[in-house]
Write a protein that holds these residues in place. Structure first.
Motif, short mmCIF file in Angstrom:
data_model
loop_
_atom_site.label_atom_id
_atom_site.label_comp_id
_atom_site.label_asym_id
_atom_site.label_seq_id
_atom_site.Cartn_x
_atom_site.Cartn_y
_atom_site.Cartn_z
N LEU A 241 -21.08 1.13 25.46
CA LEU A 241 -20.01 1.83 24.78
C LEU A 241 -20.35 1.76 23.34
O LEU A 241 -20.30 2.55 22.36
N THR A 242 -20.29 0.31 23.00
CA THR A 242 -20.62 -0.02 21.56
C THR A 242 -21.77 0.45 20.87
O THR A 242 -21.78 1.21 19.91
N ARG A 243 -22.98 0.35 21.62
CA ARG A 243 -24.26 0.77 21.07
C ARG A 243 -24.20 2.52 20.90
O ARG A 243 -24.60 3.17 19.91
N GLU A 244 -23.85 3.23 21.99
CA GLU A 244 -23.76 4.57 21.88
C GLU A 244 -22.78 5.29 20.69
O GLU A 244 -22.92 6.07 20.23
N ALA A 245 -21.77 4.39 20.43
CA ALA A 245 -20.99 4.83 19.49
C ALA A 245 -21.56 4.54 17.99
O ALA A 245 -21.42 5.57 17.19
N GLN A 246 -22.03 3.43 18.09
CA GLN A 246 -22.98 3.16 16.68
C GLN A 246 -24.08 4.27 16.36
O GLN A 246 -24.27 4.91 15.42
N GLU A 247 -24.99 4.55 17.65
CA GLU A 247 -25.99 5.20 17.57
C GLU A 247 -25.54 6.73 17.24
O GLU A 247 -26.14 7.62 16.53
N GLY A 248 -24.27 7.00 17.92
CA GLY A 248 -23.71 8.64 17.38
C GLY A 248 -22.98 8.69 16.26
O GLY A 248 -22.27 9.73 15.87
N ALA A 249 -22.97 7.54 15.49
CA ALA A 249 -22.10 7.57 14.17
C ALA A 249 -20.56 7.81 14.57
O ALA A 249 -19.95 8.68 13.75
N LYS A 250 -20.10 7.58 15.73
CA LYS A 250 -18.58 8.01 16.19
C LYS A 250 -17.81 6.39 16.10
O LYS A 250 -18.06 5.38 16.48
N PRO A 251 -16.65 6.75 15.76
CA PRO A 251 -15.73 5.52 15.87
C PRO A 251 -15.79 5.08 17.45
O PRO A 251 -15.63 5.81 18.39
N PHE A 252 -15.51 3.80 17.60
CA PHE A 252 -15.50 3.12 18.85
C PHE A 252 -14.47 3.73 19.72
O PHE A 252 -14.63 4.29 20.91
N ASP A 253 -13.34 3.93 19.27
CA ASP A 253 -12.10 4.27 19.98
C ASP A 253 -12.33 5.63 20.35
O ASP A 253 -11.75 6.10 21.37
N HIS A 254 -13.04 6.55 19.48
CA HIS A 254 -13.17 7.90 19.95
C HIS A 254 -14.11 8.19 21.17
O HIS A 254 -13.77 8.84 22.21
N HIS A 255 -15.20 7.05 21.04
CA HIS A 255 -15.88 7.31 22.22
C HIS A 255 -15.35 6.66 23.38
O HIS A 255 -15.57 7.45 24.56
N LEU A 256 -14.61 5.72 23.48
CA LEU A 256 -13.93 5.11 24.48
C LEU A 256 -12.81 6.14 25.05
O LEU A 256 -12.75 6.25 26.32
N ALA A 257 -12.38 6.80 23.93
CA ALA A 257 -11.31 7.71 24.65
C ALA A 257 -11.96 9.04 25.46
O ALA A 257 -11.40 9.40 26.46
#
Length: 165
Positions: free
Chosen positions: A108-124
């Motif tokens: 989740l952390t890597r995908e959020a960083q690679e997608g330039a998304k806030p971690f909480d948005h990706h987790l949601a």
């Protein structure tokens, strides 16, 4: 909603996960016209090694993934693109167990960083995605993917998360 969370990786922020899981799951059920207090789900917050083991065991893919889900029963629709058979528990009975969701912190952390998304948005997004799988939604066929992704987009908008697609 009754949410049981098991934290296996100390990197998870337990209070933040609990709060976001409650918001995401309750909003998902509400969007579908389901009363959140009548349902229960279990969440495993783990690391990449644990989810890779689970992915190998249950899907034959020995690699880490972001989210896995195990519905308590089959709820798939009769035909692609149709609504699944949503559970309707007895309001006087105990909460309906929908199933289990596993989330991998590293992925989740890597995908959020690679997608330039806030971690909480990706987790949601992945909490909503996993819960929709528990409810019988899928994205294997184009009609099923259109239905599921449309729901995800509407639910995430209610949570203040931009369209992930």
């Amino acid at each position: 909603m009754d949410i049981d969370i098991l934290i296996e990786d100390d990197g998870w922020d337990e209070p933040a996960l609990e709060a976001l899981a409650a918001r995401a799951c309750e909003t998902t059920l509400d969007e579908l016209g389901l009363e959140p207090q009548q349902y229960a789900v279990s969440i495993l917050a783990c690391d990449d090694d644990r989810i890779a083991t689970l992915n190998a065991e249950f899907r034959g893919k020995p690699t880490p993934t972001n989210v896995l889900s195990w519905p308590s029963e089959e709820r798939a629709p009769a035909a692609p693109g149709e609504m699944p058979h949503l559970p309707r528990p007895n309001p006087a009975g105990p909460p309906e167990e929908l199933g289990d969701i596993a989330l991998a912190l590293g992925v989740l952390t890597r995908e959020a960083q690679e997608g330039a998304k806030p971690f909480d948005h990706h987790l949601a997004h992945l909490l909503v995605h996993g819960l929709l799988h528990l409810l019988g939604f899928d994205h294997i066929t184009d009609p099923d993917a259109a239905l599921m992704e449309g729901l995800e987009t509407r639910i995430l908008a209610r949570l203040g998360v931009p369209d992930p697609y």
